[in-house]
Design an enzyme around this catalytic site. Structure first.
Site, PDB file in Angstrom:
ATOM      1  N   ASP A 146       0.827  -1.227   0.000  1.00  0.00           N
ATOM      2  CA  ASP A 146       0.000   0.000   0.000  1.00  0.00           C
ATOM      3  C   ASP A 146       0.861   1.277   0.000  1.00  0.00           C
ATOM      4  OD1 ASP A 146      -1.982   1.915   0.477  1.00  0.00           O
ATOM      5  OD2 ASP A 146      -2.265   1.353   2.589  1.00  0.00           O
ATOM      6  N   HIS A 184      -3.824   4.616   6.980  1.00  0.00           N
ATOM      7  CA  HIS A 184      -2.720   4.070   6.183  1.00  0.00           C
ATOM      8  C   HIS A 184      -1.370   4.365   6.826  1.00  0.00           C
ATOM      9  CE1 HIS A 184      -5.350   3.182   2.732  1.00  0.00           C
ATOM     10  NE2 HIS A 184      -6.027   4.231   3.175  1.00  0.00           N
TER      11      HIS A 184
HETATM   12 ZN   LIG Z   1      -8.086   1.476   0.171  1.00  0.00          ZN
HETATM   13 ZN   LIG Z   2      -9.048   0.717   3.347  1.00  0.00          ZN
END
Ligand SMILES: [Zn+2]
Ligand SMILES: [Zn+2]
Length: 558
Positions: A200, A375
């Site tokens: 990510d 995140h």
């Molecule tokens: Zn996402």
């Molecule tokens: Zn997510």
């Protein structure tokens, strides 16, 4: 045997991103070994406001449709819409089983039910640490922490080695639900050797570590302490941790909770059913019971942090909600990020709230820590790379610049051999010896109009042309007096590309009726006027003609 025969084609693993690489949202990635394809995530993207009438954007899945016979499964990492929202559209084209964790499946069921796809879809629950096999792939879900509960990374054992896809993650070292980030399993894979890590990239521009979900508690606690009247709390309805924190604080501060907005009600129920929130008896009250309590005894958990015109918060902000009204001295907390592209609608709602003399607290850096990202930042990215030590590093989720930066960060750790930036449509072929970009497959963005998963438009330009030629166009012109906010004359409705009976007069009546139904404050909000006129006209025209024309409300101030 001559030497040249040794150059015979060897079998390779193919990684083919179909969405989310080169843009944010609509995450979707195919993994192929010979005649078996598995798909990781099936997300959507919310359109920019210029895309009039387009409700969602999903990835072009021509590649999957063309290889229909080989697609074995869709595996989901977690329940955010940018990972599951494209499912109805994909399942319409290809019928395959869907694998996901318990909580993710609960969200998926809701979406599929809405699209009448629930009965015909095979849903298979997966659990962290429990491996399952699909064709040549053996997959182990690994628990990760994120702003969403029950999120997993996937370790996929393929004939050429292990590929790990992180899904979305941050390293939350004190997760609210006590389910720890399974760093051990990542380390074990790292020890045994990992062919590729797909990670990510969302927060690649942020240095340091992302704070834990619990980091918002102190500031929110202060807000609860200092609020004298009603407290409205809004966050993403999928943010179960945030909802839990708000509910816990409400209880601690002696406030009853009314939950307003369908998505918020659904999400709170699912979270309660699956044990992610524990509600003491009597904490939640029906919206109708709010009158039994004084303002300082109430918290309203309400959906609509992004200023969506039809959301509960937007309606309450213009005093047009059945159950809730926002009064002078009330506090409204928007515990979420201002998503780029939504600024206009969010600040419109905030303005309405100020007009009601409410105290508005939102994430602009000056109100303290009321929101944290889901995140991981750079240090978390480095940590994961250090644990996994893949041969090949492939950044996912982000625009091209983010992917580049992430690749660079990976190389700088010294823990990876190669970092490869690929984008939607690239076919990356790899094995233990070699990695290379091969051909390109068809990709792109598909624009979908509301309600139907089949009513698809290829491209905005095409869409306009198609709609103009097949379904026509409707212009609704409103001339409004700037000083009085009153309609100057009867609205003008122009219809083009319609055969059959003339319904212009009735359409004009619909516009007039819609305008009459709006309060003075709503009328002053042109975004809302347009949205209401558009949706009422759409309903009327579809009912009377079966057509779905492009509808453009135009407001002229004089
Ligand atoms: Zn996402
Ligand atoms: Zn997510």
């Amino acid at each position: 045997m001559v030497a040249s025969n040794l150059k015979m084609q060897t079998k390779k693993l193919k990684i083919i991103p179909l969405g989310g690489m080169g843009e944010f949202g609509m995450n979707c990635l195919a993994l192929r070994w010979e005649d078996d394809i598995i798909v990781i995530d099936a997300g959507l993207m919310f359109p920019e406001s210029e895309l009039l009438g387009v409700d969602v954007v999903v990835p072009d899945i021509t590649y999957l449709v063309e290889n229909k016979a080989h697609v074995r499964a869709i595996i989901l990492t977690h329940g955010h819409m940018d990972h599951i929202g494209g499912l109805p559209w994909i399942l319409n084209e290809i019928k395959v089983p869907v694998y996901a964790t318990e909580f993710t499946l609960a969200f998926v069921e809701g979406i599929l039910e809405e699209h009448q796809l629930l009965d015909e879809t095979e849903l298979i629950e997966i659990t962290p640490k429990e491996k399952f096999t699909i064709g040549p792939f053996t997959i182990e879900p690994i628990h990760v922490t994120h702003s969403m509960v029950d999120a997993v990374a996937l370790a996929i054992d393929t004939p050429v080695g292990v590929v790990i896809h992180t899904g979305d993650f941050k390293v939350d070292l004190s997760p609210l639900d006590g389910k720890l980030f399974d760093l051990h399993t990542f380390a074990e894979y790292g020890k045994r050797g990992v062919l590729a890590l797909l990670q990510d990239s969302t927060n690649v521009e942020r240095a340091g570590f992302t704070p834990s979900e619990i980091a918002v508690i102190p500031r929110l606690d202060e807000i609860f302490s200092s609020t004298k009247k009603k407290l409205f709390f809004s966050c993403f309805s999928s943010s179960v941790y945030r909802i839990r924190i708000a509910l816990d604080l409400a209880r601690a501060h002696g406030r009853k909770v009314a939950v307003i907005g369908r998505s918020m009600v659904d999400s709170t129920e699912i979270a309660q059913d699956l044990g992610y929130i524990n509600l003491p008896q009597g904490l939640i009250i029906n919206p109708g019971q709010m009158n039994d309590y004084s303002p300082e005894q109430l918290m309203v958990l309400i959906s609509g942090t992004q200023g969506e015109p039809m959301s509960a918060l937007s309606r309450a902000a213009v005093d047009n909600h059945k159950y809730v009204s926002i009064e002078a001295g009330d506090t409204v907390v928007l515990s979420s990020r201002v998503i780029p592209g939504n600024e206009k609608s969010i600040f419109r709602v905030i303005d309405h709230l100020y007009r009601r003399e409410a105290n508005v607290i939102y994430d602009d850096g000056s109100h303290g820590l009321i929101h944290v990202s889901g995140h991981g930042s750079q240090e978390e990215m480095r940590l994961m790379i250090n644990l996994v030590r893949p041969k090949y590093f492939i950044p996912v989720h982000g625009n091209y610049g983010n992917l580049r930066k992430h690749a660079q960060i990976a190389l700088e750790t010294g823990a990876v051999e190669h970092a490869i930036v690929i984008e939607d449509g690239d076919v990356l072929e790899l094995d233990k010896k070699d990695v290379r970009k091969k051909d390109k497959v068809t990709t792109g963005r598909i624009f979908i109009d509301s309600g139907s998963s089949i009513d698809v438009v290829e491209d905005v330009v095409l869409r306009d042309r198609r709609i103009l030629s097949e379904d026509g166009i409707v212009l609704a012109m409103l001339i409004i007096d700037k000083r009085t906010g009153k309609l100057q004359q009867s609205p003008e409705v122009v219809m083009r590309g319609f055969g059959g009976a003339d319904i212009t007069d009735e359409a004009r009546e619909v516009v007039l009726k819609t305008l009459k139904s709006l309060s003075g404050e709503e009328k002053a909000d042109y975004g809302m006027v347009k949205e209401k006129v558009r949706s009422e006209l759409k309903r009327f025209i579809q009912k009377n003609t079966g057509r779905r024309p492009m509808i453009m409300p135009v407001i002229m101030e004089i």
